[in-house]
Design a protein around this motif. Structure first.
Motif, PDB file in Angstrom:
ATOM      1  N   THR A  55       0.856  -1.183   0.000  1.00  7.17           N
ATOM      2  CA  THR A  55       0.000   0.000   0.000  1.00  7.17           C
ATOM      3  C   THR A  55       0.895   1.236   0.000  1.00  7.17           C
ATOM      4  OG1 THR A  55      -0.062   0.172   2.401  1.00  7.17           O
ATOM      5  CG2 THR A  55      -1.781  -1.203   1.336  1.00  7.17           C
ATOM      6  N   ILE A  56       0.289   2.372  -0.244  1.00  7.21           N
ATOM      7  CA  ILE A  56       1.053   3.614  -0.268  1.00  7.21           C
ATOM      8  C   ILE A  56       1.647   3.916   1.105  1.00  7.21           C
ATOM      9  CG2 ILE A  56      -0.862   5.197   0.166  1.00  7.21           C
ATOM     10  CD1 ILE A  56       0.436   6.958  -2.132  1.00  7.21           C
ATOM     11  N   ARG A  84      -3.549  -0.893  -9.383  1.00  9.44           N
ATOM     12  CA  ARG A  84      -4.556  -0.571  -8.370  1.00  9.44           C
ATOM     13  C   ARG A  84      -5.279  -1.855  -7.963  1.00  9.44           C
ATOM     14  NH1 ARG A  84      -5.483   5.192  -7.381  1.00  9.44           N
ATOM     15  NH2 ARG A  84      -4.086   6.209  -8.848  1.00  9.44           N
ATOM     16  N   SER A  85      -5.721  -1.868  -6.713  1.00  2.62           N
ATOM     17  CA  SER A  85      -6.528  -2.989  -6.236  1.00  2.62           C
ATOM     18  C   SER A  85      -7.943  -2.839  -6.787  1.00  2.62           C
ATOM     19  CB  SER A  85      -6.563  -2.999  -4.700  1.00  2.62           C
ATOM     20  OG  SER A  85      -7.334  -1.898  -4.235  1.00  2.62           O
ATOM     21  N   HIS A  86      -8.791  -3.813  -6.513  1.00  2.00           N
ATOM     22  CA  HIS A  86     -10.171  -3.742  -6.997  1.00  2.00           C
ATOM     23  C   HIS A  86     -10.924  -2.566  -6.360  1.00  2.00           C
ATOM     24  CE1 HIS A  86     -10.611  -5.952  -3.246  1.00  2.00           C
ATOM     25  NE2 HIS A  86     -11.890  -5.611  -3.248  1.00  2.00           N
ATOM     26  N   THR A  87     -10.422  -2.047  -5.245  1.00  2.00           N
ATOM     27  CA  THR A  87     -11.042  -0.884  -4.601  1.00  2.00           C
ATOM     28  C   THR A  87     -10.382   0.429  -5.008  1.00  2.00           C
ATOM     29  OG1 THR A  87      -9.611  -1.094  -2.666  1.00  2.00           O
ATOM     30  CG2 THR A  87     -11.760  -2.222  -2.582  1.00  2.00           C
TER      31      THR A  87
END
Length: 175
Positions: A55-56, A84-87
């Motif tokens: 994650t960032i 990017r993730s699905h979110t």
């Protein structure tokens, strides 16, 4: 580069676990060309490749850069495309961490951000930009060498003054 040089470079990369990335090899997951990444021998990553989704906030903690800076790097084109993730959350990889280490080194040289972005654009453009990338790095190296010379000269002045005051103090203590 000759075939023998390429084979030797590949053997060295395999032996040392480094990958300089030429921009021509396809990334296993995305099929996109790999980014030109400096060899980061000695840098260990928290997660193995393939399970290296950060994650960032994890990248910020690992690199010391703020989340704002990471987003800015992406926005100005200094970072390659970040998955990017699905979110919709950014998911960085070890390759991205390697790139950030290299960008950090470029920052330490004093290279202007515009030149760093230009370098990143050249990397994404592919192998035919090697000469232009090399010239950009050579110019930066020359600037670094000039600044090292200035710092050595400054250090000599500081050493002289430190010695002067040490001698003056010793002389005043004798009386």
């Amino acid at each position: 580069m000759t075939v023998t040089q390429t084979q030797t470079q590949t053997q060295t990369q395999v032996q040392t676990g480094t990958d300089t990335g030429t921009g021509t090899e396809a990334d296993g997951e995305t099929g996109e060309p790999r980014a030109d990444v400096c060899a980061t021998t000695g840098v260990s990553h928290p997660r193995p490749d393939g399970r290296d989704r950060y994650t960032i906030s994890e990248v910020a903690a690992f690199t010391g850069l703020s989340a704002h800076t990471l987003r800015w790097y992406e926005r100005i084109g200094l970072m390659p495309h970040i998955d990017r993730s699905h979110t919709g959350q950014r998911r960085f990889t070890n390759r991205d961490l390697d790139w950030l280490v290299f960008v950090g080194k470029l920052r330490l040289t004093g290279m202007p951000v515009a030149d760093m972005v230009r370098y990143a654009e050249l990397v994404r453009a592919g192998d035919h930009t090697f000469e232009e990338r090399q010239e950009l790095l050579r110019a930066t190296r020359e600037d670094v060498m000039r600044r090292i010379g200035e710092l050595r000269s400054t250090l000599a002045v500081l050493d002289f003054k430190i010695d002067f005051y040490a001698d003056a103090r010793r002389a005043s203590e004798r009386f």
